[in-house]
Design a protein around this motif. Structure first.
Motif, short mmCIF file in Angstrom:
data_model
loop_
_atom_site.label_atom_id
_atom_site.label_comp_id
_atom_site.label_asym_id
_atom_site.label_seq_id
_atom_site.Cartn_x
_atom_site.Cartn_y
_atom_site.Cartn_z
N ASP A 106 0.82 -1.41 0.58
CA ASP A 106 -0.23 -0.15 -0.17
C ASP A 106 0.39 1.43 0.31
O ASP A 106 1.25 1.19 1.18
CB ASP A 106 -0.52 -0.25 1.06
N LEU A 107 0.88 2.09 -1.23
CA LEU A 107 2.40 2.81 -0.83
C LEU A 107 2.03 4.29 -0.67
O LEU A 107 2.74 4.98 0.32
CB LEU A 107 2.51 3.16 -2.79
N PRO A 108 0.45 5.10 -0.71
CA PRO A 108 -0.23 5.71 -0.14
C PRO A 108 0.18 5.45 1.41
O PRO A 108 0.58 6.81 2.01
CB PRO A 108 -1.37 5.70 -0.56
N LEU A 109 -0.06 3.97 1.79
CA LEU A 109 -0.14 4.51 3.33
C LEU A 109 1.28 4.16 4.10
O LEU A 109 2.01 4.39 4.88
CB LEU A 109 -0.35 2.86 3.33
N ALA A 110 2.24 3.60 2.80
CA ALA A 110 3.96 3.59 3.45
C ALA A 110 4.63 5.10 3.68
O ALA A 110 4.99 5.58 4.27
CB ALA A 110 4.50 3.13 1.95
N ILE A 111 4.25 6.02 2.07
CA ILE A 111 3.86 7.60 2.82
C ILE A 111 3.35 8.12 3.70
O ILE A 111 4.25 8.88 4.81
CB ILE A 111 3.70 8.22 1.25
N LYS A 112 2.14 7.70 4.03
CA LYS A 112 1.71 8.15 5.79
C LYS A 112 2.74 7.92 6.73
O LYS A 112 2.70 8.80 7.81
CB LYS A 112 0.33 8.24 5.52
N THR A 113 2.81 6.63 6.41
CA THR A 113 3.73 6.24 8.32
C THR A 113 5.48 6.57 7.57
O THR A 113 5.39 7.04 8.99
CB THR A 113 3.98 4.72 7.37
N TYR A 114 5.57 6.68 7.00
CA TYR A 114 7.33 7.28 6.55
C TYR A 114 6.75 8.77 7.17
O TYR A 114 8.12 9.07 7.65
CB TYR A 114 7.76 7.32 5.38
N GLN A 115 5.67 9.67 6.68
CA GLN A 115 5.78 10.58 7.76
C GLN A 115 5.77 11.02 8.94
O GLN A 115 5.92 12.46 9.34
CB GLN A 115 4.50 11.87 6.63
N TYR A 133 8.55 11.18 -3.36
CA TYR A 133 8.34 12.23 -4.12
C TYR A 133 9.17 12.51 -5.68
O TYR A 133 7.89 13.34 -6.21
CB TYR A 133 8.50 13.18 -3.15
N SER A 134 10.67 11.83 -5.39
CA SER A 134 10.68 12.59 -6.70
C SER A 134 11.25 11.85 -7.48
O SER A 134 10.99 12.03 -9.28
CB SER A 134 12.96 12.69 -6.38
N ALA A 135 10.81 10.41 -7.39
CA ALA A 135 9.81 9.76 -8.38
C ALA A 135 8.55 9.50 -8.84
O ALA A 135 8.15 8.60 -9.49
CB ALA A 135 11.05 7.85 -8.23
N GLY A 136 7.63 9.89 -8.05
CA GLY A 136 6.57 9.57 -8.18
C GLY A 136 6.11 8.35 -7.83
O GLY A 136 5.13 8.28 -8.66
N ILE A 137 6.25 8.27 -6.62
CA ILE A 137 6.41 6.68 -6.58
C ILE A 137 5.07 6.24 -5.16
O ILE A 137 5.75 7.08 -4.48
CB ILE A 137 7.42 6.07 -5.42
#
Length: 396
Positions: A106-115, A133-137
């Motif tokens: 779950d990439l969006p959830l990965a971003i949220k957790t990283y944040q 963010y630089s690669a748009g992943i």
């Protein structure tokens, strides 16, 4: 009992409770650090159930260190620790979401957790967010956001972020171009061991400061960076500021080819054609070196040492005081026919160095090459180095 006395008793009880938990937490951490997983589990799990963030994270690590890994259980402990604002747990949970390890990807959830982890100061989570963010992943490409996260992570000493920040300043991506800051951050990354930064500095300095360029190229080459290896081959083959060295050019071209550089094979063929035309004996010597490197072990002399490829790695196993000690040592450790040895003069007199070689191109391949051939008790203390370092020591 007075209200004041009751308050004092309550404070005393609270202090005793916190002290006890502190002692239990120390024991939990110590057992895990010592690799005593079952003991750590018994000490940590009660604390984790009581809501101690570090204990929850250690339970996740105990679970992943126990074979076979119970991934759902590991995720459970990571999620609990993350809910308790544990930065490293949130970073690891982000990796799980990003890669789909033990849980649905779950990439969006990965971003949220990283944040969440990044907001708690975790430099690795900041780095991963910069990359995404630089690669748009998992999100829309956003260079200014990537620049923001790389800046935070680079300031905390994360080498990959320092490299990426330097590239963004160099190219003007997500920020205004700034060559000075680009070189500053690339230098920090290079000094921090990032081979891409070392290679990039080699390119940047090649025209203005060849010595510095060669220094960074060689640092990157030691880590098998294919582009640094390729560029070194070109320099020793064609650069007018250097005396042509076809042997060095051939060595680096072959290493670039072995590391998968797309033009390495073509370059090696071109150098070999020139070597054959201009120096047939050198071409024969190169062929012989490739064919016999792993064989013909035994007593060597200084001339042999000085003729070995500079960037080739070997394991220095030990040094013995006399020639008479060598054969018993080799028989005792089943090394007869597997090693080379030669005399060198030191401040304490002449000694014999015992080395193990096999066309190794780095520390990892040398360590791997010793397995099953050199006893573990010897290999774990071996000095992994290049022939260049040995040759420089002999010259001194």
């Amino acid at each position: 009992m007075t209200a004041k006395a009751t308050g004092i008793c309550m404070l005393t009880s609270l202090f005793i409770s916190l002290t006890a938990h502190g002692s239990d937490t120390d024991a939990c951490i110590s057992s895990f650090a010592a690799g005593q997983l079952e003991q750590a589990r018994q000490q940590c799990e009660p604390l984790a159930d009581q809501g101690f963030p570090e204990a929850n994270f250690i339970m996740a690590r105990i679970t992943t260190d126990t074979q076979p890994v119970d991934y759902p259980k590991a995720i459970y402990w990571l999620q609990r620790a993350t809910e308790l604002e544990h930065a490293e747990a949130a970073y690891n949970l982000g990796i799980a979401y990003q890669t789909g390890t033990g849980i649905t990807k779950d990439l969006p959830l990965a971003i949220k957790t990283y944040q969440q982890s990044a907001s708690l100061g975790n430099a690795k989570a900041q780095r991963n967010l910069g990359l995404m963010y630089s690669a748009g992943i998992g999100t829309a490409q956003n260079y200014p956001k990537a620049f923001e996260y790389f800046t935070a992570s680079a300031g905390a000493g994360e080498a990959a972020s320092q490299y990426n920040l330097g590239i963004m300043y160099l190219q003007g991506t997500g920020t205004a171009p700034n060559p000075g800051l680009a070189q500053e951050w690339l230098t920090r990354a290079a000094e921090n061991g990032d081979s891409n930064a070392q290679m990039t500095l080699g390119v940047m300095l090649q025209d203005s400061d060849l010595d510095a360029s060669l220094l960074w190229y060689n640092r990157a080459a030691e880590q098998n960076n294919p582009y640094a290896l390729y560029n070194l081959a070109i320099l020793y083959w064609q650069d007018e500021r250097l005396e042509q060295d076809l042997k060095q050019a051939t060595y680096f071209a072959r290493q670039a080819e072995q590391q998968g550089h797309s033009k390495g094979t073509e370059l090696l063929a071109q150098i070999n054609r020139q070597t054959t035309l201009t120096s047939p004996s050198l071409a024969s010597e190169e062929t012989a070196t490739v064919a016999t490197t792993a064989g013909d072990k035994g007593l060597r002399d200084t001339d042999w040492v000085m003729q070995q490829p500079k960037r080739e790695y070997f394991a220095q196993l030990t040094q013995l005081k006399t020639r008479q000690e060598i054969e018993p040592y080799l028989r005792q450790h089943n090394l007869t026919g597997l090693v080379d040895y030669f005399p060198v003069k030191t401040k304490l007199g002449e000694v014999y160095i015992i080395l193990f070689r096999d066309s190794f191109d780095g520390v990892v391949t040398t360590r791997t090459g010793m397995k099953g051939k050199v006893p573990d008790k010897i290999s774990k203390n071996a000095w992994i180095r290049t022939f260049e370092s040995l040759q420089n020591g002999i010259k001194q």
